[in-house]
Design a protein around this motif. Structure first.
Motif, mmCIF file in Angstrom:
data_model
loop_
_atom_site.group_PDB
_atom_site.id
_atom_site.type_symbol
_atom_site.label_atom_id
_atom_site.label_comp_id
_atom_site.label_asym_id
_atom_site.label_seq_id
_atom_site.Cartn_x
_atom_site.Cartn_y
_atom_site.Cartn_z
ATOM 1 N N TRP A 1 -38.244 48.226 25.894
ATOM 2 C CA TRP A 1 -39.077 47.169 25.303
ATOM 3 C C TRP A 1 -40.531 47.639 25.194
ATOM 4 O O TRP A 1 -41.000 48.450 25.996
ATOM 5 C CB TRP A 1 -39.006 45.924 26.192
ATOM 6 C CG TRP A 1 -39.763 44.752 25.624
ATOM 7 C CD1 TRP A 1 -40.990 44.304 26.022
ATOM 8 C CD2 TRP A 1 -39.362 43.916 24.556
ATOM 9 N NE1 TRP A 1 -41.375 43.223 25.280
ATOM 10 C CE2 TRP A 1 -40.379 42.958 24.339
ATOM 11 C CE3 TRP A 1 -38.229 43.884 23.731
ATOM 12 C CZ2 TRP A 1 -40.308 41.978 23.377
ATOM 13 C CZ3 TRP A 1 -38.161 42.903 22.758
ATOM 14 C CH2 TRP A 1 -39.187 41.960 22.590
ATOM 15 N N ARG A 2 -41.213 47.110 24.193
ATOM 16 C CA ARG A 2 -42.663 47.284 24.076
ATOM 17 C C ARG A 2 -43.237 46.004 23.473
ATOM 18 O O ARG A 2 -42.625 45.376 22.605
ATOM 19 C CB ARG A 2 -43.009 48.486 23.212
ATOM 20 C CG ARG A 2 -42.482 48.461 21.790
ATOM 21 C CD ARG A 2 -42.818 49.751 21.062
ATOM 22 N NE ARG A 2 -42.269 49.756 19.708
ATOM 23 C CZ ARG A 2 -42.359 50.808 18.882
ATOM 24 N NH1 ARG A 2 -42.955 51.926 19.296
ATOM 25 N NH2 ARG A 2 -41.855 50.746 17.674
ATOM 26 N N PHE A 3 -44.397 45.598 23.967
ATOM 27 C CA PHE A 3 -45.002 44.340 23.558
ATOM 28 C C PHE A 3 -45.767 44.458 22.243
ATOM 29 O O PHE A 3 -46.069 43.461 21.609
ATOM 30 C CB PHE A 3 -45.935 43.839 24.659
ATOM 31 C CG PHE A 3 -45.206 43.474 25.918
ATOM 32 C CD1 PHE A 3 -44.645 42.213 26.071
ATOM 33 C CD2 PHE A 3 -45.069 44.397 26.944
ATOM 34 C CE1 PHE A 3 -43.972 41.878 27.227
ATOM 35 C CE2 PHE A 3 -44.394 44.069 28.108
ATOM 36 C CZ PHE A 3 -43.836 42.795 28.260
ATOM 37 N N ASP A 4 -46.037 45.695 21.828
ATOM 38 C CA ASP A 4 -46.760 45.917 20.579
ATOM 39 C C ASP A 4 -46.207 47.180 19.929
ATOM 40 O O ASP A 4 -45.868 48.142 20.636
ATOM 41 C CB ASP A 4 -48.262 46.076 20.852
ATOM 42 C CG ASP A 4 -49.070 46.130 19.557
ATOM 43 O OD1 ASP A 4 -49.244 47.243 19.017
ATOM 44 O OD2 ASP A 4 -49.493 45.054 19.097
ATOM 45 N N PRO A 5 -46.087 47.194 18.617
ATOM 46 C CA PRO A 5 -45.548 48.396 17.968
ATOM 47 C C PRO A 5 -46.336 49.663 18.272
ATOM 48 O O PRO A 5 -45.791 50.775 18.165
ATOM 49 C CB PRO A 5 -45.629 48.045 16.473
ATOM 50 C CG PRO A 5 -45.607 46.561 16.426
ATOM 51 C CD PRO A 5 -46.321 46.106 17.644
ATOM 52 N N GLN A 6 -47.588 49.525 18.673
ATOM 53 C CA GLN A 6 -48.392 50.693 18.961
ATOM 54 C C GLN A 6 -48.211 51.190 20.397
ATOM 55 O O GLN A 6 -48.643 52.293 20.721
ATOM 56 C CB GLN A 6 -49.878 50.366 18.723
ATOM 57 C CG GLN A 6 -50.181 49.795 17.333
ATOM 58 C CD GLN A 6 -49.765 50.747 16.221
ATOM 59 O OE1 GLN A 6 -49.880 51.971 16.366
ATOM 60 N NE2 GLN A 6 -49.298 50.188 15.104
ATOM 61 N N ASP A 7 -47.603 50.354 21.258
ATOM 62 C CA ASP A 7 -47.419 50.729 22.661
ATOM 63 C C ASP A 7 -46.264 51.698 22.832
ATOM 64 O O ASP A 7 -45.379 51.828 21.976
ATOM 65 C CB ASP A 7 -47.169 49.488 23.520
ATOM 66 C CG ASP A 7 -48.358 48.558 23.533
ATOM 67 O OD1 ASP A 7 -49.468 49.025 23.184
ATOM 68 O OD2 ASP A 7 -48.185 47.374 23.884
#
Length: 458
Positions: free
Chosen positions: A13-19
């Motif tokens: 999982w990632r909270f932002d596409p840039q993370d």
């Protein structure tokens, strides 16, 4: 979740596409997986096995009266209910299970649960809360101790997809709304036969029926069903079943008849319906399928029969052909009928089957369907025929005649004679003139007495 097994429950999982993508490990059992319902119930069973000996009453309730994550049970008095609530709290705490909310039709019990030591952490549903509690697809009204339904009226769009979705939202596991649900299913079947697409509008006559149905659906909320079934003054109980069929389908229903000091009481217990196949079957076969459905419905109530003192059972059908098949040895019946008769005998006793008039059969409405506005005032469906309120010896009985039954096997007889005789010729002529060798023909053959010279020459 056991620590060594947590590695099988990882989430990327990632909270932002840039993370950067992170990996998370779940420490508890995942809710929503296909195995979750089994795991939840299996954990309760294991808890009862491990810790249940010290809490016998609570153990029995957890094994018999739990539905998913709801415990639906009761007691004969407030004192007994207090004891049961304490046992349940203590037993479930052994497995780190915490009961969320308590509901009761007794204000005295609710006050006890709020104030008693050890139970003050659980929130109680009081008069200030919503008076209706969802249970088994119904709403329980504690202060009135009644069940009711609340069904949202679907959109009018008469397509297969919309109608199927609307029917699926009518959750009725006990079958109290069977006549209404069956009516809706016949609309869906007719739409299917018309070969419309999933999102196409059906023919005008089907659209009219669907519009009439959904415009009356709100009337189901007026149906009130008493929760309590078993009376404390009950002397004996009889489990009574009815079945019926029409060209559209077949149905079965079970009633509990209680003999109390104040008279007889009848309760609708459970019902089921099924549509007939698109490739139509003859009515007697559908009636037999209804009898088999009733047998399976009776079998599904095994836990109820174990709890109650059922003195006897009775099954009724308005088909004399079905009763004739049931009283006929299965080896004399065609395969379709024989297989179902054998299955009926595996569950029920042949001597428990009786005939009922069609106008007194409560499943007549559920095998043809009812509009929602008709269900609440259909007394025959909710209480069965009037004679259920009378002693068992006054119930209808019918002496059956099993002559000329359909679906019987054809019997082929081969006769071999070494010498030709007049008696042998007469016998062969008798057999050849009979298209189907029945019991009646055999009786006629037995009455034929050969003469002495015929026997000598035979």
């Amino acid at each position: 979740m056991h620590p060594p097994d947590r590695k099988y429950q990882h989430i990327l999982w990632r909270f932002d596409p840039q993370d950067t993508v992170q990996q998370f490990e779940l420490c508890t059992i995942t809710y929503g997986t296909s195995s979750a319902p089994f795991q939840a119930q299996r954990a309760i069973i294991q808890l009862v096995r491990d810790e249940g000996d010290s809490y016998p009453w609570a153990s029995k309730v957890l094994q018999e009266d739990i539905y998913v994550d709801d415990i639906a049970t009761g007691a004969a008095s407030v004192d007994e209910a207090k004891q049961l609530a304490s046992e349940l709290k203590k037993l479930l705490s052994k497995g780190c299970f915490e009961l969320g909310k308590w509901a009761s039709n007794s204000p005295q019990l609710l006050k006890f649960l709020q104030s008693s030591e050890g139970l003050h952490e659980a929130a109680c549903l009081t008069e200030d809360d919503d008076p209706k509690i969802k249970l088994l697809g119904m709403h329980w009204i504690p202060d009135e101790d009644l069940f009711s339904y609340e069904i949202t009226t679907p959109s009018w769009h008469p397509s297969k997809r919309a109608i199927l979705s609307a029917i699926a939202r009518i959750y009725d596991p006990l079958g109290f709304l069977s006549p209404v649900v069956f009516y809706a299913k016949t609309i869906l079947q007719d739409l299917w036969i018309s070969k419309c697409g999933w999102d196409d509008v059906g023919p005008p006559e089907i659209c009219l029926r669907w519009h009439q149905f959904i415009s009356q659906l709100d009337s189901i909320s007026q149906v009130k069903i008493p929760r309590r079934v078993v009376d404390k003054e009950c002397k004996s109980s009889i489990l009574v079943g009815f079945c019926d069929a029409s060209e559209r389908g077949y149905a079965a229903v079970l009633y509990l008849v209680e003999n109390t000091q104040s008279g007889y009481k009848v309760h609708l217990i459970r019902a089921r319906t099924k549509l007939s196949p698109i490739n139509r079957m003859i009515i007697p076969r559908l009636e037999l399928s209804g009898a088999l459905l009733l047998s399976r419905l009776y079998q599904s109530c095994a836990s109820l029969r174990n709890k109650l003192s059922i003195c006897c059972t009775r099954f009724f059908t308005d088909s004399t052909i079905v009763l004739g098949w049931i009283s006929t040895p299965s080896q004399q019946l065609n395969a379709f009928v024989a297989h179902r008769v054998v299955q009926i005998f595996e569950i029920t006793n042949m001597n428990d089957w009786y005939h009922v008039k069609s106008e007194e059969n409560p499943t007549d409405c559920s095998s043809s369907g009812l509009l929602p506005s008709e269900l609440g005032k259909h007394l025959l469906w909710w209480a069965g025929p009037r004679w259920l309120m009378s002693p068992l010896k006054r119930w209808p009985r019918l002496e059956l005649k099993t002559e000329n039954l359909p679906e019987l096997k054809r019997i082929t007889v081969v006769l071999v004679f070494r010498n030709t005789s007049l008696w042998g010729i007469n016998l062969v002529s008798f057999v050849l003139s009979t298209n189907e060798l029945s019991d009646t023909n055999l009786d006629s053959l037995n009455t034929y007495a050969p003469k002495a010279d015929e026997l000598n020459n035979a």
